[in-house]
Design a protein around this motif. Structure first.
Motif, PDB file in Angstrom:
ATOM      1  N   GLU A  84      44.156 -24.455   3.651  1.00  0.00           N
ATOM      2  CA  GLU A  84      44.068 -24.221   5.092  1.00  0.00           C
ATOM      3  C   GLU A  84      44.609 -22.819   5.404  1.00  0.00           C
ATOM      4  O   GLU A  84      45.667 -22.429   4.891  1.00  0.00           O
ATOM      5  N   ILE A  85      43.877 -22.077   6.228  1.00  0.00           N
ATOM      6  CA  ILE A  85      44.291 -20.713   6.592  1.00  0.00           C
ATOM      7  C   ILE A  85      44.355 -20.620   8.110  1.00  0.00           C
ATOM      8  O   ILE A  85      43.362 -20.867   8.807  1.00  0.00           O
ATOM      9  N   ALA A 114      33.984 -23.600  -1.798  1.00  0.00           N
ATOM     10  CA  ALA A 114      33.415 -22.496  -1.003  1.00  0.00           C
ATOM     11  C   ALA A 114      34.171 -21.206  -1.290  1.00  0.00           C
ATOM     12  O   ALA A 114      35.356 -21.226  -1.670  1.00  0.00           O
ATOM     13  N   ARG A 115      33.425 -20.110  -1.104  1.00  0.00           N
ATOM     14  CA  ARG A 115      34.009 -18.769  -1.248  1.00  0.00           C
ATOM     15  C   ARG A 115      33.383 -17.896  -0.172  1.00  0.00           C
ATOM     16  O   ARG A 115      32.159 -17.708  -0.139  1.00  0.00           O
ATOM     17  N   ILE A 116      34.216 -17.361   0.724  1.00  0.00           N
ATOM     18  CA  ILE A 116      33.727 -16.493   1.799  1.00  0.00           C
ATOM     19  C   ILE A 116      34.301 -15.087   1.615  1.00  0.00           C
ATOM     20  O   ILE A 116      35.364 -14.906   1.013  1.00  0.00           O
ATOM     21  N   LYS A 117      33.574 -14.101   2.143  1.00  0.00           N
ATOM     22  CA  LYS A 117      33.933 -12.699   1.893  1.00  0.00           C
ATOM     23  C   LYS A 117      33.553 -11.840   3.089  1.00  0.00           C
ATOM     24  O   LYS A 117      32.641 -12.170   3.848  1.00  0.00           O
ATOM     25  N   SER A 118      34.248 -10.708   3.229  1.00  0.00           N
ATOM     26  CA  SER A 118      33.961  -9.765   4.326  1.00  0.00           C
ATOM     27  C   SER A 118      33.097  -8.597   3.850  1.00  0.00           C
ATOM     28  O   SER A 118      32.983  -7.591   4.546  1.00  0.00           O
ATOM     29  N   GLN A 119      32.465  -8.728   2.694  1.00  0.00           N
ATOM     30  CA  GLN A 119      31.634  -7.655   2.135  1.00  0.00           C
ATOM     31  C   GLN A 119      30.583  -7.200   3.141  1.00  0.00           C
ATOM     32  O   GLN A 119      29.875  -8.017   3.734  1.00  0.00           O
ATOM     33  N   ASP A 120      30.468  -5.882   3.337  1.00  0.00           N
ATOM     34  CA  ASP A 120      29.517  -5.236   4.246  1.00  0.00           C
ATOM     35  C   ASP A 120      29.796  -5.526   5.720  1.00  0.00           C
ATOM     36  O   ASP A 120      29.096  -4.994   6.589  1.00  0.00           O
ATOM     37  N   ASP A 138      28.291 -25.600   2.860  1.00  0.00           N
ATOM     38  CA  ASP A 138      28.255 -26.910   3.513  1.00  0.00           C
ATOM     39  C   ASP A 138      29.554 -27.144   4.291  1.00  0.00           C
ATOM     40  O   ASP A 138      30.644 -26.804   3.804  1.00  0.00           O
ATOM     41  N   PRO A 139      29.485 -27.739   5.504  1.00  0.00           N
ATOM     42  CA  PRO A 139      30.710 -28.003   6.280  1.00  0.00           C
ATOM     43  C   PRO A 139      31.722 -28.861   5.527  1.00  0.00           C
ATOM     44  O   PRO A 139      32.927 -28.809   5.833  1.00  0.00           O
ATOM     45  N   GLY A 140      31.232 -29.645   4.571  1.00  0.00           N
ATOM     46  CA  GLY A 140      32.179 -30.438   3.782  1.00  0.00           C
ATOM     47  C   GLY A 140      33.044 -29.593   2.883  1.00  0.00           C
ATOM     48  O   GLY A 140      34.101 -30.050   2.420  1.00  0.00           O
ATOM     49  N   ASN A 141      32.621 -28.344   2.635  1.00  0.00           N
ATOM     50  CA  ASN A 141      33.394 -27.436   1.792  1.00  0.00           C
ATOM     51  C   ASN A 141      34.061 -26.309   2.566  1.00  0.00           C
ATOM     52  O   ASN A 141      35.086 -25.785   2.114  1.00  0.00           O
ATOM     53  N   VAL A 142      33.480 -25.924   3.720  1.00  0.00           N
ATOM     54  CA  VAL A 142      34.061 -24.825   4.479  1.00  0.00           C
ATOM     55  C   VAL A 142      33.767 -25.029   5.962  1.00  0.00           C
ATOM     56  O   VAL A 142      32.607 -25.171   6.369  1.00  0.00           O
ATOM     57  N   ILE A 143      34.838 -25.060   6.758  1.00  0.00           N
ATOM     58  CA  ILE A 143      34.683 -25.300   8.191  1.00  0.00           C
ATOM     59  C   ILE A 143      35.935 -24.822   8.916  1.00  0.00           C
ATOM     60  O   ILE A 143      37.034 -24.757   8.333  1.00  0.00           O
ATOM     61  N   VAL A 144      35.772 -24.456  10.180  1.00  0.00           N
ATOM     62  CA  VAL A 144      36.895 -24.140  11.048  1.00  0.00           C
ATOM     63  C   VAL A 144      37.124 -25.341  11.971  1.00  0.00           C
ATOM     64  O   VAL A 144      36.210 -25.757  12.700  1.00  0.00           O
ATOM     65  N   GLU A 145      38.345 -25.892  11.927  1.00  0.00           N
ATOM     66  CA  GLU A 145      38.693 -27.047  12.754  1.00  0.00           C
ATOM     67  C   GLU A 145      40.130 -26.921  13.230  1.00  0.00           C
ATOM     68  O   GLU A 145      41.023 -26.592  12.431  1.00  0.00           O
ATOM     69  N   GLY A 146      40.340 -27.143  14.521  1.00  0.00           N
ATOM     70  CA  GLY A 146      41.701 -27.200  15.053  1.00  0.00           C
ATOM     71  C   GLY A 146      42.485 -25.930  14.849  1.00  0.00           C
ATOM     72  O   GLY A 146      43.711 -25.976  14.666  1.00  0.00           O
ATOM     73  N   GLU A 162      41.393 -15.302  13.754  1.00  0.00           N
ATOM     74  CA  GLU A 162      42.408 -16.296  14.096  1.00  0.00           C
ATOM     75  C   GLU A 162      41.865 -17.723  13.946  1.00  0.00           C
ATOM     76  O   GLU A 162      42.611 -18.683  14.134  1.00  0.00           O
ATOM     77  N   PHE A 163      40.573 -17.850  13.643  1.00  0.00           N
ATOM     78  CA  PHE A 163      39.937 -19.151  13.409  1.00  0.00           C
ATOM     79  C   PHE A 163      40.146 -20.098  14.596  1.00  0.00           C
ATOM     80  O   PHE A 163      40.542 -21.259  14.425  1.00  0.00           O
ATOM     81  N   ASN A 164      39.862 -19.588  15.790  1.00  0.00           N
ATOM     82  CA  ASN A 164      40.055 -20.369  17.013  1.00  0.00           C
ATOM     83  C   ASN A 164      38.785 -21.076  17.485  1.00  0.00           C
ATOM     84  O   ASN A 164      38.838 -21.825  18.468  1.00  0.00           O
ATOM     85  N   THR A 165      37.647 -20.828  16.822  1.00  0.00           N
ATOM     86  CA  THR A 165      36.385 -21.441  17.249  1.00  0.00           C
ATOM     87  C   THR A 165      35.909 -22.412  16.170  1.00  0.00           C
ATOM     88  O   THR A 165      35.648 -22.023  15.030  1.00  0.00           O
ATOM     89  N   ASP A 166      35.814 -23.687  16.552  1.00  0.00           N
ATOM     90  CA  ASP A 166      35.398 -24.708  15.586  1.00  0.00           C
ATOM     91  C   ASP A 166      33.966 -24.478  15.117  1.00  0.00           C
ATOM     92  O   ASP A 166      33.121 -23.943  15.845  1.00  0.00           O
ATOM     93  N   GLY A 167      33.707 -24.896  13.875  1.00  0.00           N
ATOM     94  CA  GLY A 167      32.371 -24.765  13.301  1.00  0.00           C
ATOM     95  C   GLY A 167      32.396 -23.922  12.048  1.00  0.00           C
ATOM     96  O   GLY A 167      33.424 -23.811  11.368  1.00  0.00           O
ATOM     97  N   ALA A 168      31.277 -23.320  11.756  1.00  0.00           N
ATOM     98  CA  ALA A 168      31.192 -22.453  10.576  1.00  0.00           C
ATOM     99  C   ALA A 168      32.032 -21.191  10.793  1.00  0.00           C
ATOM    100  O   ALA A 168      32.232 -20.748  11.933  1.00  0.00           O
ATOM    101  N   PRO A 169      32.556 -20.590   9.740  1.00  0.00           N
ATOM    102  CA  PRO A 169      33.287 -19.323   9.897  1.00  0.00           C
ATOM    103  C   PRO A 169      32.423 -18.276  10.592  1.00  0.00           C
ATOM    104  O   PRO A 169      31.194 -18.272  10.465  1.00  0.00           O
TER     105      PRO A 169
END
Length: 535
Positions: A527-528, A375-381, A349-357, A315-322
């Protein structure tokens, strides 16, 4: 004997006619005699039996540890060891044939009383045998499920089968591994129509001496009266530290003369093995490495719609890195711009990927000099699944050259190279077609620019959050925007969409699909709000 004397006289005459004063020397035919067999049964109920044969005038020995198997050859003074894999107390017959000059031989058969109790750890037993009996079938819908190569490497360099590419008589076979509380480990080979299974062409004449197999043409044959279809198995660690499975006088479906297999991968969902064939001398000799991959046979209770139970989400409720529990990163430029001639370099880098608000933000940025980061993030493994419903609430970036995607990749892509692993694109968008979103499926024969694709129009894709979703089952893959269906694809067992996939979120720049990048582009963000998976 007079007949042999006449032959020898002629040979001696010919030799003398071709020499001066040297005397002709002929090797006499002498039959082996005084054959003795030393048998040692290893302590500890291991099933290991070592045979050391001796005989006067013997050139070599053929040891038949089981009555219907090929012999193991021993030279004078050499011992050979065989492991019997059936637990219990029973008697075995072992035959030794001593060979002398001129093809003469003598033989002897001994009886040994065995007390065998082989142990496989419980975790391995449950993976291979389930609750006590588990059925496995070929992973035929996935490329690379069958292959062959040299023994000098660990992959099928000579041939790797495409999905469902081989004779159906191979895919009809079922392997059943069972066990009980008394450590009895059973193996059953269940063949399909007419009891036929697939036989390597070099092995056909071993069962049918009058056959004339065509070169490199494997055959479907009924050999169930010549091998054991109800047998035993054991898994153990060999002298090289490799985990090995043996199936006594049987085969893991494809007959190449192999009865012992190295286990490359074993989990509750997958069995991959490698077996070494000794190619018959009549067909060139040497050795080949065969690769087989099996998956559990489904019993009809496959996960199907409605998918209404939430099994995973962010739900991306915690600010900071994913969340590191849910996501990892792809970094850099990949191979050939991640295979698509893309222009960006991915970072964490936070400039490319971050959780905010309460939202995840993936930002593509121009870095000057024609360079771009994203940025590209994945749930692999971390989270992988088969079948279900994925919902993603997202607001898309804008600008010529932007290429955001919400997609899934087959979890076996590292060994089952794309497009064989399969790809499900839940949503793709390109800034050069601002209000059009796409859904696509990539698999062998339909990949890259030939993917199965549909699109729909969203007037405010970059200013409003919309829900992008896929409903994925064994029979259909359906794509929606805001619960409105716009693309339906028929799934079947021959496609790579019947196994684990993982999630990927990214924003690319340019490339084959993103197209020309606007020279005035500075940055833009996808934004997701959430990602949710239901089963």
């Amino acid at each position: 004997m007079n007949k042999f004397k006449n032959i020898f006289s002629v040979i001696a005459l010919l030799i003398c006619m071709g020499c001066q004063d040297d005397d002709a020397v002929l090797t006499a035919i002498v039959s082996p005699s005084n054959l003795q067999i030393e048998a040692v049964i290893e302590d500890g109920q291991t099933g290991n039996v070592t045979i050391t044969p001796q005989a006067d005038n013997a050139l070599n020995f053929h040891i038949f540890f089981t009555q219907n198997s090929d012999p193991i050859v021993a030279t004078p003074g050499e011992s050979q060891t065989f492991r019997f894999t059936q637990s219990g107390q029973y008697t075995v017959l072992i035959t030794v044939v001593a060979f002398g000059t001129g093809g003469t031989s003598s033989s002897q058969t001994i009886e040994l009383d065995l007390d065998v109790r082989l142990f496989i750890d419980q975790e391995t037993l449950e993976m291979i045998g389930g609750d006590g009996s588990k059925r496995w079938i070929w992973d035929s819908g996935v490329g690379g499920h069958f292959g062959v190569g040299p023994t000098t490497n660990d992959f099928p360099e000579f041939f790797s089968a495409s999905p469902n590419a081989l004779n159906p008589c191979l895919y009809d076979d079922v392997l059943v591994f069972s066990y009980d509380a008394n450590d009895m480990y059973g193996f059953e080979l269940i063949t399909g129509n007419n009891n036929e299974t697939f036989i390597n062409w070099t092995e056909v004449t071993g069962f049918f001496p009058s056959a004339t197999p065509a070169e490199f043409v494997d055959e479907c044959r009924d050999i169930t009266d010549q091998i054991a279809t109800n047998s035993s198995f054991v898994i153990f660690e060999n002298d090289e530290g490799k985990r090995v499975m043996t199936v006594e006088n049987s085969t893991l479906s494809y007959w190449s003369g192999v009865e012992e297999y190295e286990i490359i991968e074993l989990s509750s969902d997958k069995l991959t093995v490698r077996g070494i064939q000794d190619v018959p001398a009549d067909f060139g000799g040497g050795q080949l490495a065969w690769y087989h991959t099996f998956v559990p046979e489904t019993s009809g209770d496959v996960t199907e719609p409605p998918f209404d139970t939430l099994v995973w989400s962010d739900e991306f409720n915690t600010d900071g890195a994913p969340s590191a529990t849910n996501w990892s990163y792809d970094l850099g430029t990949g191979d050939n711009g991640w295979g698509n001639n893309e222009s960006q370099s991915y970072t964490n880098d936070p400039g490319n990927v971050i959780v905010e608000g309460g939202v995840l933000k993936i930002t593509a940025k121009a870095e000057g000099g024609g360079a771009f980061t994203s940025a590209r993030i994945k749930s692999q493994d971390l989270f992988e699944f088969t079948y279900g419903k994925v919902e993603v609430s997202a607001k898309l970036p804008s600008g010529g050259g932007t290429w955001p995607a919400i997609w899934m990749l087959g979890a076996d892509f590292e060994t089952n190279i794309w497009p064989a692993a399969g790809e499900i694109d839940i949503m793709e968008h390109v800034g050069n077609q601002q209000n059009t979103v796409f859904s696509s499926l990539h698999f062998p024969g339909n990949s890259g620019g030939n993917a199965i694709t549909q699109n729909t129009i969203i007037s405010d894709a970059s200013s409003v959050f919309h829900k992008y979703s896929v409903e994925w089952s064994s029979t259909e893959i359906k794509f929606y925007v805001d619960d409105q269906l716009f693309h339906t694809f028929t799934n079947n067992s021959g496609l790579p969409f019947n196994k684990d996939f993982f999630l990927i979120l990214n924003v690319a720049m340019g490339g084959n699909f993103g197209g020309t990048i606007d020279p005035a582009f500075t940055s833009s963000t996808m934004e997701i709000d959430y990602v949710r998976v239901y089963q």
